[in-house]
Each structure stands twice: as structure tokens, then as C-alpha cells.
Write a protein that holds these residues in place. Sequence first.
Motif, PDB file in Angstrom:
ATOM      1  N   ARG A 234      42.865   0.803  27.265  1.00 42.36           N
ATOM      2  CA  ARG A 234      44.239   0.706  26.781  1.00 42.36           C
ATOM      3  C   ARG A 234      44.859  -0.649  27.102  1.00 42.36           C
ATOM      4  O   ARG A 234      44.265  -1.474  27.769  1.00 42.36           O
ATOM      5  CB  ARG A 234      45.088   1.800  27.417  1.00 42.36           C
ATOM      6  N   GLY A 235      46.076  -0.778  26.601  1.00 43.55           N
ATOM      7  CA  GLY A 235      46.861  -1.964  26.915  1.00 43.55           C
ATOM      8  C   GLY A 235      46.580  -3.132  25.993  1.00 43.55           C
ATOM      9  O   GLY A 235      45.763  -3.050  25.079  1.00 43.55           O
ATOM     10  N   ALA A 236      47.310  -4.204  26.256  1.00 45.52           N
ATOM     11  CA  ALA A 236      47.114  -5.396  25.442  1.00 45.52           C
ATOM     12  C   ALA A 236      45.669  -5.871  25.544  1.00 45.52           C
ATOM     13  O   ALA A 236      45.055  -5.785  26.591  1.00 45.52           O
ATOM     14  CB  ALA A 236      48.052  -6.505  25.928  1.00 45.52           C
ATOM     15  N   HIS A 237      45.151  -6.341  24.418  1.00 47.05           N
ATOM     16  CA  HIS A 237      43.752  -6.769  24.339  1.00 47.05           C
ATOM     17  C   HIS A 237      42.794  -5.638  24.680  1.00 47.05           C
ATOM     18  O   HIS A 237      41.670  -5.886  25.137  1.00 47.05           O
ATOM     19  CB  HIS A 237      43.477  -7.980  25.252  1.00 47.05           C
ATOM     20  N   GLY A 238      43.263  -4.431  24.512  1.00 40.72           N
ATOM     21  CA  GLY A 238      42.369  -3.303  24.738  1.00 40.72           C
ATOM     22  C   GLY A 238      41.514  -3.060  23.511  1.00 40.72           C
ATOM     23  O   GLY A 238      41.418  -3.918  22.635  1.00 40.72           O
ATOM     24  N   GLY A 239      40.923  -1.886  23.457  1.00 43.45           N
ATOM     25  CA  GLY A 239      40.100  -1.583  22.293  1.00 43.45           C
ATOM     26  C   GLY A 239      38.996  -0.607  22.615  1.00 43.45           C
ATOM     27  O   GLY A 239      39.043   0.118  23.612  1.00 43.45           O
TER      28      GLY A 239
ATOM     29  N   SER B  75      39.368  -2.834  17.936  1.00 42.30           N
ATOM     30  CA  SER B  75      40.462  -1.874  17.834  1.00 42.30           C
ATOM     31  C   SER B  75      40.204  -0.894  16.700  1.00 42.30           C
ATOM     32  O   SER B  75      39.409  -1.155  15.796  1.00 42.30           O
ATOM     33  CB  SER B  75      41.774  -2.601  17.580  1.00 42.30           C
ATOM     34  N   ALA B  76      40.910   0.225  16.779  1.00 38.82           N
ATOM     35  CA  ALA B  76      40.773   1.220  15.722  1.00 38.82           C
ATOM     36  C   ALA B  76      41.244   0.662  14.395  1.00 38.82           C
ATOM     37  O   ALA B  76      40.672   0.960  13.338  1.00 38.82           O
ATOM     38  CB  ALA B  76      41.575   2.471  16.097  1.00 38.82           C
ATOM     39  N   ALA B  77      42.283  -0.164  14.439  1.00 32.78           N
ATOM     40  CA  ALA B  77      42.788  -0.754  13.197  1.00 32.78           C
ATOM     41  C   ALA B  77      41.741  -1.648  12.546  1.00 32.78           C
ATOM     42  O   ALA B  77      41.599  -1.670  11.320  1.00 32.78           O
ATOM     43  CB  ALA B  77      44.068  -1.548  13.492  1.00 32.78           C
TER      44      ALA B  77
END
Lengths: 153, 153
Positions: free
Chosen positions: B59-64, B27-29
Motif C-alpha cells: 500500500r501507500g504511495a509508490h505501492g502496487g 498498480s491495478a490501474a
Amino acid sequence: MRLSNLADYAVITMCQAALHCGNGRVSAAELAAETGLPVPTVQKLVSKLTGAGLLRSVRGAHGGLQLGRPAAAITVADIVEAIEGRIALTACVDHTPCDFEAACNMKPHWPIINNALRGALAGITLAQLRGPVVLARNEDAPAPTPIIEETLS
Amino acid sequence: MRLSNLADYAVITMCQAALHCGNGRVSAAELAAETGLPVPTVQKLVSKLTGAGLLRSVRGAHGGLQLGRPAAAITVADIVEAIEGRIALTACVDHTPCDFEAACNMKPHWPIINNALRGALAGITLAQLRGPVVLARNEDAPAPTPIIEETLS
DNA sequence: TCCAATTCGGACTGATTCCGTCCGAATTGA
DNA sequence: TCAATTCGGACGGAATCAGTCCGAATTGGA
């Protein structure tokens, strides 16, 4: 990653000054008229160029400007650095502390890139710009412009 | 003639993303936490990098994020151009009209200089940055640093 | 099928830097 | 002394950049 306009103008101004070399001195106003640049801008440029030793200024009536050293000994890199300061694409090239060095793998590479840029700029002299355009790619080509160096009075 | 900070950060970010290649998405974070860059800044960077195809976002949950193509096929030039647009030291390189072309002898030379810079940037791939640091040639000017200040406070 | 969590994407604001202009001071030759 | 010319700094407008925020889209689970 753009050259500042002032640095670009400085190259044009120096190029024009080189054309007057040997014909006595030239005023900043003349250079402005010939290049089309605003007079105050040229004045600001010659101030920095003189400080760097690329131009010699003579004050007073019939004063003016002339090259500080032979045209063949002035490179585009000299002119750019006179206006913008030391050529440094990134802070780390200038040995300026950077907050993100810990995660930066580029640090050893930037000096190499920086040298490639500076080398390209340093490979072009005013003498080459003054003469007919010759692309300085092949080194087998004969000397483009055997220019007689002017005397610096 | 400075690389913009964002372009510099983009290289760091991509370098970090390459380290995660093969370990699924990141993820970006996470990239922000690992590099020390502000989270919104990284978000802005990955937006442009994704648009250029250097990153692939899910996108979405568990995306990245993951690399858009192999690390060996991504160069520093690609990253810089994704952020800053086409590498062009001067307007004439971009075929943008310039008001002072009449008195400018540099026009044929700028593309050569520009290619030298771009070539240096294009010669470094993410795969090289990911691995152990290997200097091609270390001729960086040690910068004599004529510093006056001798006081060590 | 719906909800919630997590992500990307674009718009906005403040700040810094850069560009261009102007004016007065200093210097030199006539 | 006067005129011509350079030199230095101060000012205002403009553009670009960095940073922050909020909304839109998507996926997984209930």
C-alpha cells in the motif's frame, strides 16, 4: 464452473431409463417417482433428451420413453451436451469473439483443457453406470459388464 | 458449465502481472489499462488474488502489486480457485449433501472427472503463459461448424 | 509531526441467467 | 369418442454474476 443442476438431473434420469431398457416403455412420471425428481422437471429434461436422439418417445396411451440407442453408445458427455449445449469452458472455445484476446495468452490452451474435460465425460457410458460400480481407471481390467444390448422395437 | 468471466479475467490479469515481474511493482490501474479490463473489475480481482497469496500488495504511495511466488509455481488452477473457490463440477464433489444420491450412480465417477479437469488446469503455469506460445498437442476439434448462413454481408 | 497522494478492501446496486411450475395443444390406443 | 401420455411455450421466483462506488489504510515528502 459448476455443472447446471438440470444437466446433473439428466444424467440421473437417463441412468434410470437405462434400467428400464428391455422392459418396454417407461413414462416420465415413473422416472420422476423413482428418482425423486419433480415431475415437470423430468418432463422438461426428456423433451431435450428426445430432441438430441438420446431417448425415443412414443405418444398416446401406453406410450412412454425408451433409449434412443444402446446404453453402451450413450456417454455422459452426450447427455450433458443435450442439456447445456456444446461443452465450452470459455467463449473462445466456441469461436465466439472475445474483447480481450489481445492480452490473452490462454487462448491456445483452452481447447486442450476443454478436451480433457470432455474426454473424461465421454469415457463413461450408460452401460457402465447401469452395472455395478467399476472405476474405469486401469484398462487391463476385464470388461466390467458384458451387457447384452436390448433390441429397439 | 462455463468458467465465470471473472475467473477468465483473473488469468489474463495474472498473466499481465507476470510480465511485470522483476520490474518492481505494478498498480491495478496499469494492469487494467494494459489488458483493457475495467479498472474496478481488476481491483476486485486483485483483492481475491492477494487473499489467496497469488499476489502481494504494497500500500501507500509508490505501492502496487507483485507476484506472491515465482511464476513457475502459479498454475491456472490456482487462479481459478482463488476466484471461484474449490473446483467442483457437482455438489457431491464438495461433499455437499445431495437430495438425489439414492438414485445416482454417478457419484463415484464425478471425482474422477473433476480431477481430469483440475489436472488440466494445474498443468499450465504462469511461466508457460509468459513465454512464447507452445502447443503441447493440437487436437482441438476444428468444429465443422455446420452453419447454414452463407450470406456474407 | 503533519499532510497529501496513492493504493487496497469491502459494500452496494442492476442485470442476466437459471430453476421450477403450470397450462394448453397434439397424438395415439382402447 | 374418451382417456392416457407426450410436447411446447409462458410465467414467476431465486440465485448468481458483473459492474460501480466509496471508505480505510499506508507511505513519502514537506
